[in-house]
Design a protein around this motif. Structure first.
Motif, PDB file in Angstrom:
ATOM      1  N   ARG A  70      29.838 -22.143  14.343  1.00 28.18           N
ATOM      2  CA  ARG A  70      30.379 -22.262  15.676  1.00 28.18           C
ATOM      3  C   ARG A  70      31.630 -21.504  15.898  1.00 28.18           C
ATOM      4  O   ARG A  70      32.059 -21.256  17.045  1.00 28.18           O
ATOM      5  CB  ARG A  70      30.476 -23.732  15.858  1.00 28.18           C
ATOM      6  CG  ARG A  70      29.389 -24.530  16.179  1.00 28.18           C
ATOM      7  CD  ARG A  70      29.456 -26.032  16.021  1.00 28.18           C
ATOM      8  NE  ARG A  70      28.229 -26.613  16.575  1.00 28.18           N
ATOM      9  CZ  ARG A  70      28.134 -28.213  16.500  1.00 28.18           C
ATOM     10  NH1 ARG A  70      29.188 -28.739  16.009  1.00 28.18           N
ATOM     11  NH2 ARG A  70      26.985 -28.607  16.655  1.00 28.18           N
ATOM     12  N   THR A  71      32.468 -21.602  14.976  1.00 24.54           N
ATOM     13  CA  THR A  71      33.971 -20.827  14.941  1.00 24.54           C
ATOM     14  C   THR A  71      33.834 -19.014  15.106  1.00 24.54           C
ATOM     15  O   THR A  71      34.439 -18.710  15.999  1.00 24.54           O
ATOM     16  CB  THR A  71      34.470 -21.118  13.831  1.00 24.54           C
ATOM     17  OG1 THR A  71      34.711 -22.562  13.660  1.00 24.54           O
ATOM     18  CG2 THR A  71      36.035 -20.590  14.024  1.00 24.54           C
ATOM     19  N   PHE A  72      32.745 -18.673  14.340  1.00 24.82           N
ATOM     20  CA  PHE A  72      32.885 -16.989  14.487  1.00 24.82           C
ATOM     21  C   PHE A  72      31.556 -16.444  14.962  1.00 24.82           C
ATOM     22  O   PHE A  72      31.442 -15.458  14.771  1.00 24.82           O
ATOM     23  CB  PHE A  72      33.149 -16.726  12.928  1.00 24.82           C
ATOM     24  CG  PHE A  72      34.635 -17.351  12.326  1.00 24.82           C
ATOM     25  CD1 PHE A  72      35.808 -16.495  13.055  1.00 24.82           C
ATOM     26  CD2 PHE A  72      34.581 -18.157  11.465  1.00 24.82           C
ATOM     27  CE1 PHE A  72      36.863 -17.076  12.457  1.00 24.82           C
ATOM     28  CE2 PHE A  72      35.744 -18.870  11.081  1.00 24.82           C
ATOM     29  CZ  PHE A  72      37.047 -18.133  11.396  1.00 24.82           C
ATOM     30  N   GLY A  73      30.535 -17.190  15.377  1.00 25.36           N
ATOM     31  CA  GLY A  73      29.157 -16.453  15.562  1.00 25.36           C
ATOM     32  C   GLY A  73      29.261 -15.481  16.784  1.00 25.36           C
ATOM     33  O   GLY A  73      28.449 -14.669  16.810  1.00 25.36           O
ATOM     34  N   TYR A  74      30.254 -15.961  17.525  1.00 25.12           N
ATOM     35  CA  TYR A  74      30.175 -15.046  18.644  1.00 25.12           C
ATOM     36  C   TYR A  74      31.570 -13.927  18.778  1.00 25.12           C
ATOM     37  O   TYR A  74      31.937 -13.274  19.627  1.00 25.12           O
ATOM     38  CB  TYR A  74      30.164 -15.602  19.912  1.00 25.12           C
ATOM     39  CG  TYR A  74      29.011 -16.376  20.452  1.00 25.12           C
ATOM     40  CD1 TYR A  74      27.946 -15.596  20.978  1.00 25.12           C
ATOM     41  CD2 TYR A  74      28.754 -17.638  20.099  1.00 25.12           C
ATOM     42  CE1 TYR A  74      26.587 -16.076  21.381  1.00 25.12           C
ATOM     43  CE2 TYR A  74      27.434 -18.234  20.465  1.00 25.12           C
ATOM     44  CZ  TYR A  74      26.586 -17.488  21.087  1.00 25.12           C
ATOM     45  OH  TYR A  74      25.065 -18.176  21.334  1.00 25.12           O
ATOM     46  N   ASP A  75      32.101 -14.116  17.655  1.00 24.50           N
ATOM     47  CA  ASP A  75      33.325 -13.369  17.315  1.00 24.50           C
ATOM     48  C   ASP A  75      33.290 -13.190  15.993  1.00 24.50           C
ATOM     49  O   ASP A  75      34.174 -13.430  14.809  1.00 24.50           O
ATOM     50  CB  ASP A  75      34.731 -14.160  17.554  1.00 24.50           C
ATOM     51  CG  ASP A  75      35.927 -13.307  17.372  1.00 24.50           C
ATOM     52  OD1 ASP A  75      35.690 -12.023  17.215  1.00 24.50           O
ATOM     53  OD2 ASP A  75      36.998 -13.993  17.022  1.00 24.50           O
ATOM     54  N   PRO A  76      32.455 -12.176  15.175  1.00 26.60           N
ATOM     55  CA  PRO A  76      32.175 -11.749  13.875  1.00 26.60           C
ATOM     56  C   PRO A  76      33.524 -11.195  13.224  1.00 26.60           C
ATOM     57  O   PRO A  76      33.827 -11.412  12.221  1.00 26.60           O
ATOM     58  CB  PRO A  76      30.976 -11.187  13.820  1.00 26.60           C
ATOM     59  CG  PRO A  76      30.667 -10.346  15.049  1.00 26.60           C
ATOM     60  CD  PRO A  76      31.108 -11.596  15.917  1.00 26.60           C
ATOM     61  N   ALA A  77      34.040 -10.323  14.260  1.00 30.07           N
ATOM     62  CA  ALA A  77      35.452  -9.679  13.863  1.00 30.07           C
ATOM     63  C   ALA A  77      36.374 -10.642  13.401  1.00 30.07           C
ATOM     64  O   ALA A  77      37.245 -10.532  12.376  1.00 30.07           O
ATOM     65  CB  ALA A  77      35.888  -8.525  14.846  1.00 30.07           C
ATOM     66  N   GLY A  78      36.367 -11.854  14.169  1.00 30.65           N
ATOM     67  CA  GLY A  78      37.449 -12.929  14.096  1.00 30.65           C
ATOM     68  C   GLY A  78      37.143 -13.390  12.387  1.00 30.65           C
ATOM     69  O   GLY A  78      38.371 -14.069  12.035  1.00 30.65           O
ATOM     70  N   LEU A  79      36.000 -13.549  12.085  1.00 29.29           N
ATOM     71  CA  LEU A  79      35.897 -13.836  10.538  1.00 29.29           C
ATOM     72  C   LEU A  79      36.577 -13.030   9.671  1.00 29.29           C
ATOM     73  O   LEU A  79      37.135 -13.492   8.777  1.00 29.29           O
ATOM     74  CB  LEU A  79      34.427 -13.934  10.477  1.00 29.29           C
ATOM     75  CG  LEU A  79      34.040 -14.126   8.811  1.00 29.29           C
ATOM     76  CD1 LEU A  79      34.776 -15.579   8.388  1.00 29.29           C
ATOM     77  CD2 LEU A  79      32.526 -14.131   8.612  1.00 29.29           C
TER      78      LEU A  79
END
Length: 205
Positions: A116-125
């Motif tokens: 939920r936190t990073f699924g649409y923002d993998p670079a954020g991980l």
């Protein structure tokens, strides 16, 4: 994830077990440092450094801050557990002893918050993992390897979502993990790692 035992009793037992060990040997075997003068084990963990008194088993961070009791249990269990070489093979939570039984709670408390936190923002991980000492690994659309403890790597993997396919993820442990900590401890550890990553993501906004 709530530990399936009395936390105070578990913490007390772990402290007593630590007192029975040799702190110099523990330091060598677990990637810690033994400060003989101050009688503390110094254990690096992500962006933290924990100080563990020997004897006593009380735990604080390097700046004197208190440590969540559940994290204290993980630290002590890691220090008193067997010394096992990393195998370089990776397993999912359900492949740990008894992990299949706890798979649904594990997914809900660790994997789902990761997705939920990073699924649409993998670079954020990748960005969130960097201050915690994480390094990118070539898995999924984004993946990082974190060392909550020196001999215990954990990998968090994402497959990004799009308009048609929802994101997904998994959390992997070195095959040696089952010998180092109990499966319940790994559940708590994974939840802790995801919360630390979420905290870093919030700070970067």
């Amino acid at each position: 994830m709530a530990l399936p035992y009395n936390l105070d009793v578990t913490l007390d037992l772990a402290r007593k077990e630590l007192e029975q060990g040799n702190p110099r040997e523990i330091a060598v075997n677990k990637g810690a440092t033994w400060d003989r003068e101050k009688k503390v084990l110094i254990l690096p963990s992500l962006s933290d450094v924990f100080h563990i008194s020997c004897p006593g088993g009380t735990i604080s961070t390097s700046d004197g801050s208190s440590v969540d009791p559940r994290v204290q249990v993980l630290i002590l269990h890691y220090l008193v557990g067997p010394t096992v070489a990393r195998r370089g093979e990776w397993v999912s939570f359900k492949e740990l002893p008894g992990g299949l039984i706890y798979q649904q709670p594990f997914y809900g408390r660790a994997v789902l918050p990761l997705v939920r936190t990073f699924g649409y923002d993998p670079a954020g991980l990748l960005q969130a993992a960097r201050p915690l000492g994480g390094r990118p690994v070539n898995l999924g659309d984004a993946a990082v390897e974190l060392y909550p403890f020196p001999s215990l790597p954990v990998r968090l993997v994402l497959w990004a979502g799009d308009e048609e396919i929802p994101p997904s993820g998994t959390i992997l442990f070195d095959a040696s993990a089952a010998a180092i900590l109990a499966t319940e401890d790994h559940a708590v550890l994974a939840e802790y790692l995801v919360k630390r990553l979420q905290g870093q993501a919030r700070e970067s906004k």
